[in-house]
Design a protein around this motif. Structure first.
Motif, PDB file in Angstrom:
ATOM      1  N   HIS A  76       0.845  -1.191   0.000  1.00 39.64           N
ATOM      2  CA  HIS A  76       0.000   0.000   0.000  1.00 39.64           C
ATOM      3  C   HIS A  76       0.878   1.238   0.000  1.00 39.64           C
ATOM      4  O   HIS A  76       2.027   1.198   0.442  1.00 39.64           O
ATOM      5  CB  HIS A  76      -0.882   0.019   1.250  1.00 39.64           C
ATOM      6  N   VAL A  81      -1.142   3.860   4.763  1.00 40.00           N
ATOM      7  CA  VAL A  81      -0.769   3.266   6.054  1.00 40.00           C
ATOM      8  C   VAL A  81      -1.010   4.274   7.170  1.00 40.00           C
ATOM      9  O   VAL A  81      -1.650   3.960   8.180  1.00 40.00           O
ATOM     10  CB  VAL A  81       0.712   2.811   6.052  1.00 40.00           C
ATOM     11  N   PRO A 101      -3.761  -1.874   5.264  1.00 42.84           N
ATOM     12  CA  PRO A 101      -2.396  -1.382   5.000  1.00 42.84           C
ATOM     13  C   PRO A 101      -1.395  -1.738   6.102  1.00 42.84           C
ATOM     14  O   PRO A 101      -0.246  -2.054   5.807  1.00 42.84           O
ATOM     15  CB  PRO A 101      -2.589   0.132   4.892  1.00 42.84           C
ATOM     16  N   LEU A 102      -1.824  -1.687   7.349  1.00 43.57           N
ATOM     17  CA  LEU A 102      -0.914  -1.993   8.441  1.00 43.57           C
ATOM     18  C   LEU A 102      -0.721  -3.504   8.586  1.00 43.57           C
ATOM     19  O   LEU A 102       0.404  -3.992   8.738  1.00 43.57           O
ATOM     20  CB  LEU A 102      -1.464  -1.408   9.754  1.00 43.57           C
TER      21      LEU A 102
END
Lengths: 194, 152
Positions: A76, A81, A101-102
């Motif tokens: 991403h 993020v 994203p994380l």
């Protein structure tokens, strides 16, 4: 309004789910065998080879698998993020379709540390003449004995990642009221279009 | 001037004392590494034969086994004197835990001695007899390394 509605979607394909749970089982078992198992580590070796096979599958699946398994969905933009991080503390389900994203960063990190771990394990020489990695003689004794230390470091990293992974699942379950375990069992997840 | 010459005299007379202390440490370290290398050479012979990388030779196997047996009977306390731990002297992988758990450390060497007892005879009679001996011996290497040897 309709666009904001969460829908139940089949996110995780059966092969990916099987991979996930087999990997979890084998990694935990092999970590315990490494720390507390028999001195002749034959079983640790065989579970290690099985993990190599699982990782090989995952790398292939990341290229040819369904959308949510693809590596392309793991990378991403840094801005998404930070954006995700900002919203993460909200006490509501993320309804994210696939790897957020994380979480994607965690997946990348875990895959890398596991690749590191099987790699160092294969070439490690603990100088006990019974638990020598099958490829240790290909790299020279200097690197092979160092790889033994790298393998021990990898075990510590794996412990940290596994605990963080479980903590994240609990955080979602308790703080955000989102069950991430069931989707990994059934494949079905409540998601919202992005 | 006087101070300098006094200092010089003191340094010169004291030097043999330091040198002596250093020698003991150096000797213990060197002997220890030699001891481990001797174990490794003989274990290497047996492990190679067990894996089929070295052709089985009964006499050579028996010699290696008997050497390990002899090394297993060697009392190693002189090789692990105080001041030779990792961090106290260069090139030492011996963890300070050795000196914190002397009884356990001695026991682990006794386990090696026990595993090595009869090794010279046990590896005779065919290649298939080497593996079990290597496993028994190697297990004792691992147990002791896990607790008392720095990985590097």
């Amino acid at each position: 309004m309709a666009e904001d509605q969460a829908r139940r979607v089949r996110i995780w394909d059966p092969a990916l789910r099987a991979f996930h749970w087999l990997l979890a089982l084998l990694v935990v078992a092999n970590w315990l065998l490494g720390k507390f198992g028999p001195n002749i580590m034959t079983l640790h070796f065989w579970l290690g080879y099985s993990i190599v096979a699982l990782l090989a599958f995952r790398l292939i699946w990341g290229i040819i698998g369904p959308e949510s398994a693809r590596f392309s969905s793991l990378f991403h933009h840094p801005r998404s993020v930070t954006g995700y991080l900002r919203d993460m503390v909200k006490r509501e389900p993320s309804h994210w379709p696939g790897h957020n994203p994380l979480g994607a960063l965690a997946v990348i990190a875990m895959l890398l540390v596991l690749i590191w771990q099987v790699g160092t394990g294969l070439i490690a020489d603990p100088e006990d003449f019974v638990n020598v990695g099958p490829l240790a003689n290909k790299v020279g004794s200097d690197i092979a004995t160092k790889a033994d230390a790298w393998h021990a470091l990898g075990a510590d990293l794996i412990l940290i990642f596994v605990l963080m992974h479980i903590a994240a699942i609990l955080f979602y379950r308790i703080w955000k009221n989102e069950d991430l375990i069931r989707p990994m069992l059934t494949g079905w997840k409540w998601v919202r279009r992005r | 001037m006087r101070l300098i010459s006094l200092t010089a005299i003191a340094a010169i007379t004291a030097f043999p004392l330091f040198a002596h202390a250093d020698d003991r440490i150096e000797d213990a370290l060197e002997a220890r590494h030699g001891y481990m290398t001797m174990l490794a050479i003989n274990m290497g012979t047996l492990a190679g034969m067990a894996k089929g990388e070295i052709e089985y030779d009964e006499a050579a196997a028996s010699t290696a086994g008997a050497n390990i047996e002899a090394l297993g009977n060697y009392a190693v306390s002189d090789l692990f004197i105080e001041g030779t731990a990792n961090g106290e002297v260069d090139d030492s992988d011996a963890l300070p835990a050795i000196w914190e758990n002397p009884d356990d450390f001695v026991q682990k060497f006794a386990d090696l001695g026990e595993a090595a007892a009869g090794a010279g005879e046990a590896v005779k009679g065919g290649q298939a007899n080497v593996g079990p001996v290597v496993q028994k011996l190697g297990g004792t290497c691992k147990v002791c390394h896990d607790d008392y040897r720095k990985k590097d």
